[in-house]
Enzyme design. Structure first.
Site, PDB file in Angstrom:
ATOM      1  N   ASP A 100      18.661 -25.163  28.760  1.00  0.00           N
ATOM      2  CA  ASP A 100      17.252 -25.499  28.576  1.00  0.00           C
ATOM      3  C   ASP A 100      16.815 -26.765  29.300  1.00  0.00           C
ATOM      4  OD1 ASP A 100      18.517 -27.362  26.959  1.00  0.00           O
ATOM      5  OD2 ASP A 100      17.932 -26.378  25.086  1.00  0.00           O
ATOM      6  N   GLN A 136      30.021 -28.873  24.948  1.00  0.00           N
ATOM      7  CA  GLN A 136      28.801 -28.621  25.699  1.00  0.00           C
ATOM      8  C   GLN A 136      29.071 -28.791  27.184  1.00  0.00           C
ATOM      9  OE1 GLN A 136      25.898 -31.713  25.868  1.00  0.00           O
ATOM     10  NE2 GLN A 136      24.164 -30.305  25.867  1.00  0.00           N
ATOM     11  N   TYR A 152      27.239 -28.999  30.925  1.00  0.00           N
ATOM     12  CA  TYR A 152      26.201 -29.022  31.945  1.00  0.00           C
ATOM     13  C   TYR A 152      26.905 -28.768  33.277  1.00  0.00           C
ATOM     14  CZ  TYR A 152      22.682 -31.244  28.900  1.00  0.00           C
ATOM     15  OH  TYR A 152      21.780 -31.519  27.907  1.00  0.00           O
ATOM     16  N   SER A 204      16.892 -23.065  20.884  1.00  0.00           N
ATOM     17  CA  SER A 204      16.661 -24.510  20.923  1.00  0.00           C
ATOM     18  C   SER A 204      15.717 -24.841  22.062  1.00  0.00           C
ATOM     19  CB  SER A 204      17.990 -25.245  21.127  1.00  0.00           C
ATOM     20  OG  SER A 204      17.795 -26.624  21.335  1.00  0.00           O
ATOM     21  N   HIS A 209      15.794 -28.045  23.045  1.00  0.00           N
ATOM     22  CA  HIS A 209      16.427 -29.325  23.381  1.00  0.00           C
ATOM     23  C   HIS A 209      15.813 -30.468  22.566  1.00  0.00           C
ATOM     24  CE1 HIS A 209      19.491 -30.608  26.281  1.00  0.00           C
ATOM     25  NE2 HIS A 209      18.928 -31.800  26.221  1.00  0.00           N
ATOM     26  N   TYR A 253      16.390 -43.846  23.185  1.00  0.00           N
ATOM     27  CA  TYR A 253      17.162 -42.667  23.574  1.00  0.00           C
ATOM     28  C   TYR A 253      17.247 -41.652  22.434  1.00  0.00           C
ATOM     29  CZ  TYR A 253      20.656 -39.503  25.218  1.00  0.00           C
ATOM     30  OH  TYR A 253      21.301 -38.357  25.581  1.00  0.00           O
TER      31      TYR A 253
END
Length: 392
Positions: free
Chosen positions: A168, A137, A139, A260, A262, A32
């Protein structure tokens, strides 16, 4: 700066810390943290591009003093290095994101908390210093009520000063290392789910980023976000000068952008942040005057930090570096990571003949080799300007 365990002081660079962590963590954790999409070209390029920029030292300059204090979104920080949103920290060490926060507190550094953290935001900021700076952050979920409930919680946490809206990864890249080891992660509060044999909380057993909304747009999404938080917004994942320019038209809600790809985890062969920095400088340098520009991806050395600052970045983020530090030595490992980067940044600045971050500029670097690689096609700025004017 804080002291750390002697064992951590034996590490002299971030690669040594990553190597040590790799020998300790489980195969799933390694996959990961290490993984990137497809052939990992963007991941490698993120680091390699900094090596293609040459430094231009000035001599006969008094460099006894070196000040790396700066401001991010008008908040004082002691170093320009921040921790990017890095998910599932407890896969590497039980102290998790709270351990990263403790290390950041010791260095006066900003931490952006991952939407997919392995601890609740309340747990992560519980031990924060009064002036410690966090971002959250976001999402955006297909089921917007879930994101709205989370924003309600974030609005109550005074330590969190902004929302980092991540753009992104509207869909997840093909991360083969993760697939081989069955890693999964959900953007739906994974800290509330399963545990492994050691009692460490793992991601939910859902498809990667299940529930993430791929239908985000400038007008609709920013309008929706403004209804649910008054916090300033930083847009994470900008990869073209056109999008950087459009972001600059959405002040005062949008205060900054993070260039970025990601960490090379979404679209392989997407540009490194350095390329986007150079694009902005070429096509729309006014962006730097309107919003703050931060970068992340591939930062391994203090010289990388300085080169990004010379190109106009105000903040420089590390994601994997913090996770590897945590896995190698817990809080002390993250402290050592930040200490190495801070010391290298100061050394680089002194050797350039620079006393403070504000003095850094393009006169201190030679980017000619990299400039050959940046986008040189037609700019979409006129279409962006016309479209924006039409909406006013």
């Amino acid at each position: 700066m804080a002291k750390m365990a002697n064992s951590m002081e034996t590490f002299l660079n971030l690669d040594e810390i990553e190597d040590a962590a790799t020998k300790i963590v489980s195969k799933k954790a390694w996959a990961y943290y290490y993984s990137a999409c497809d052939d990992k070209i963007s991941k490698r390029k993120n680091t390699e591009v900094f090596r293609s920029i040459q430094l231009r030292p000035k001599v006969f300059v008094d460099c006894k003093e070196c000040d790396v204090n700066t401001k991010l979104l008008d908040n004082n920080v002691s170093i320009p290095i921040y921790v990017s949103p890095a998910a599932m920290a407890r896969l590497g060490h039980p102290s998790g994101e709270a351990g990263i926060a403790e290390a950041c507190r010791s260095f006066g550094a900003l931490q952006i908390i991952s939407n997919s953290a392995s601890m609740t935001p309340e747990q992560i900021v519980a031990g924060a210093a009064p002036d410690q700076l966090f971002g959250w952050q976001l999402y955006v979920q297909n089921d917007r009520t879930k994101s709205e409930r989370m924003l309600e919680r974030i609005n109550k946490l005074s330590a969190i000063k902004f929302i980092a809206l991540t753009l992104d990864s509207p869909v997840t890249g093909k991360r083969e290392d993760d697939e081989r080891f069955g890693n999964v992660i959900s953007s739906e509060a994974p800290y509330q789910t399963d545990k492994n044999d050691s009692g460490i909380i793992l991601p939910a057993a859902d498809p990667i980023f299940k529930g993430m909304d791929p239908n985000l747009t400038w007008t609709e999404t920013l309008g929706w976000l403004a209804k649910h938080t008054d916090l300033p917004v930083v847009l994470k994942g900008i990869q073209t000068h056109e999008d950087a320019y459009i972001a600059s038209l959405h002040t005062p809600q949008v205060k900054g952008i993070i260039l970025s790809n990601h960490g090379g985890r979404s679209l392989d062969t997407a540009p490194p942040a350095v390329h986007t920095l150079l694009e902005i400088r070429k096509y729309c340098p006014e962006v730097f005057d309107k919003i703050e520009v931060w970068v992340d991806g591939g930062i391994k050395r203090g010289t990388d930090v300085v080169k990004a600052l010379c190109l106009g970045a105000r903040g420089v983020g590390i994601g994997r570096g913090a996770l590897w530090g945590l896995a190698a030595g817990g809080v002390d490992g993250v402290k050592r990571t930040l200490q190495i980067l801070t010391d290298e940044t100061k050394t680089c600045m002194r050797l350039l003949g620079v006393k403070s971050i504000d003095e850094l500029g393009t006169q201190h670097i030679n980017t000619r080799q990299v400039e050959k690689e940046i986008y040189d096609g037609p700019s979409g700025l006129e279409a962006c300007r016309a479209n924006f004017r039409a909406k006013l």
